[in-house]
Scaffold this active site. Sequence first.
Site, PDB file in Angstrom:
ATOM      1  NE  ARG A  95      -4.993  -0.409   9.320  1.00 37.79           N
ATOM      2  CZ  ARG A  95      -3.829   0.066   8.966  1.00 37.79           C
ATOM      3  NH1 ARG A  95      -3.731   1.152   8.241  1.00 37.79           N
ATOM      4  NH2 ARG A  95      -2.728  -0.564   9.303  1.00 37.79           N
TER       5      ARG A  95
ATOM      6  NE  ARG B 129       1.583  -4.215  10.892  1.00 41.17           N
ATOM      7  CZ  ARG B 129       2.590  -4.042  10.036  1.00 41.17           C
ATOM      8  NH1 ARG B 129       3.736  -4.681  10.192  1.00 41.17           N
ATOM      9  NH2 ARG B 129       2.448  -3.229   9.010  1.00 41.17           N
TER      10      ARG B 129
ATOM     11  NE  ARG C 114       6.527  -0.326   9.908  1.00 42.88           N
ATOM     12  CZ  ARG C 114       5.483  -0.090   9.110  1.00 42.88           C
ATOM     13  NH1 ARG C 114       5.663   0.555   7.981  1.00 42.88           N
ATOM     14  NH2 ARG C 114       4.270  -0.478   9.438  1.00 42.88           N
TER      15      ARG C 114
ATOM     16  CE  LYS D 202      -2.325  -0.533   3.825  1.00 41.11           C
ATOM     17  NZ  LYS D 202      -1.695  -1.736   4.395  1.00 41.11           N
TER      18      LYS D 202
ATOM     19  NE  ARG E 154       7.957  -2.986   5.977  1.00 41.94           N
ATOM     20  CZ  ARG E 154       6.692  -2.558   5.928  1.00 41.94           C
ATOM     21  NH1 ARG E 154       6.179  -2.120   4.800  1.00 41.94           N
ATOM     22  NH2 ARG E 154       5.931  -2.601   6.992  1.00 41.94           N
TER      23      ARG E 154
HETATM   24  P1  AMP Z   1       0.390   1.012   8.342  1.00 41.79           P
HETATM   25  O1  AMP Z   1       1.642   1.749   8.065  1.00 41.79           O
HETATM   26  O2  AMP Z   1      -0.802   1.521   7.589  1.00 41.79           O
HETATM   27  O3  AMP Z   1       0.567  -0.483   8.241  1.00 41.79           O
HETATM   28  O4  AMP Z   1       0.031   1.300   9.893  1.00 41.79           O
HETATM   29  C1  AMP Z   1       0.935   0.934  10.927  1.00 41.79           C
HETATM   30  C2  AMP Z   1       0.200   0.991  12.243  1.00 41.79           C
HETATM   31  O5  AMP Z   1      -0.301   2.321  12.487  1.00 41.79           O
HETATM   32  C3  AMP Z   1      -1.042   0.085  12.345  1.00 41.79           C
HETATM   33  O6  AMP Z   1      -0.708  -1.255  12.678  1.00 41.79           O
HETATM   34  C4  AMP Z   1      -1.831   0.788  13.442  1.00 41.79           C
HETATM   35  O7  AMP Z   1      -1.284   0.520  14.714  1.00 41.79           O
HETATM   36  C5  AMP Z   1      -1.566   2.273  13.132  1.00 41.79           C
HETATM   37  N1  AMP Z   1      -2.585   2.817  12.207  1.00 41.79           N
HETATM   38  C6  AMP Z   1      -2.410   3.225  10.924  1.00 41.79           C
HETATM   39  N2  AMP Z   1      -3.553   3.671  10.391  1.00 41.79           N
HETATM   40  C7  AMP Z   1      -4.493   3.549  11.366  1.00 41.79           C
HETATM   41  C8  AMP Z   1      -5.867   3.841  11.444  1.00 41.79           C
HETATM   42  N3  AMP Z   1      -6.566   4.337  10.391  1.00 41.79           N
HETATM   43  N4  AMP Z   1      -6.508   3.584  12.618  1.00 41.79           N
HETATM   44  C9  AMP Z   1      -5.870   3.083  13.667  1.00 41.79           C
HETATM   45  N5  AMP Z   1      -4.558   2.781  13.669  1.00 41.79           N
HETATM   46  C10 AMP Z   1      -3.867   3.010  12.530  1.00 41.79           C
END
Ligand code: AMP
Length: 225
Positions: free
Chosen positions: A97, A180, A169, A17, A136
């Site tokens: 989300r 996740r 990360r 993404k 990664r």
């Molecule tokens: P991502 O980079 O989109 O995979 O997001 C990494 C982490 O950020 C996720 O596992 C959540 O802990 C948090 N996060 C990102 N976007 C959201 C969202 N819309 N709502 C809640 N937590 C989020």
Amino acid sequence: MKNNLICVLIGAPGAGKGTQAKNVANYYNCKLISTGDILRENVENRTVLGLEAKKYIDNGNLAPAQIVVSMIKNVIKSSVENKAGADKSFLFDGFPRDLEQNKLFEQILDELNLSIKGVIYINIEDDIVYERLTNRRICPKCNRVYHLKFNPPKFDNLCDDCKVKLITREDDKIDVIKNRLEVYKQLTYPLIEYYRKKNKVVEINGNKNADDVLKDIISGINCAR
Ligand code: AMP
């Protein structure tokens, strides 16, 4: 460039993404809003929001909806206010989300008289998620992303540009990846079903290389109603 192009990018962690969001936003010249990036920036800068969000991010759980939605509302509203003319184009990466966030998201769009053109769903298999995320590595200085097998740094574990030691990360550790994925399936996936009923989903095979995935996304968006 199209006027008022509102798209949402959804996919499991590791679906690509982040990479595709940047490419698609560049292609359509629309503003990219990535909640993961905004939250990580807040964590890095040790803001109150970041310190609160870190507890959730490090465990692979979702940050509380109130935090994320008010953050998004501010970004959208300030961006809309700054835009002259009719063009208000946004690409959302990682937001909404879950169904709760989606309800609030639809209210915000309604208030601004905007509507979603397409929900891009990047579909990949679980074993590819594990393969991608465990390999990664990130440069902590410039955030450049490497894959140890397919896109390795030139010198052992050092960023090609910054020469800084690459890091994993916190949420790319195996137990957190597992959580996740679970969170994604339970909370985020229902959004696909919700938008499918509205004929808004553009499903993309995320197992291809990044260039082909981008081509598929663009033709999918262009065909979306
Ligand atoms: P991502 O980079 O989109 O995979 O997001 C990494 C982490 O950020 C996720 O596992 C959540 O802990 C948090 N996060 C990102 N976007 C959201 C969202 N819309 N709502 C809640 N937590 C989020």
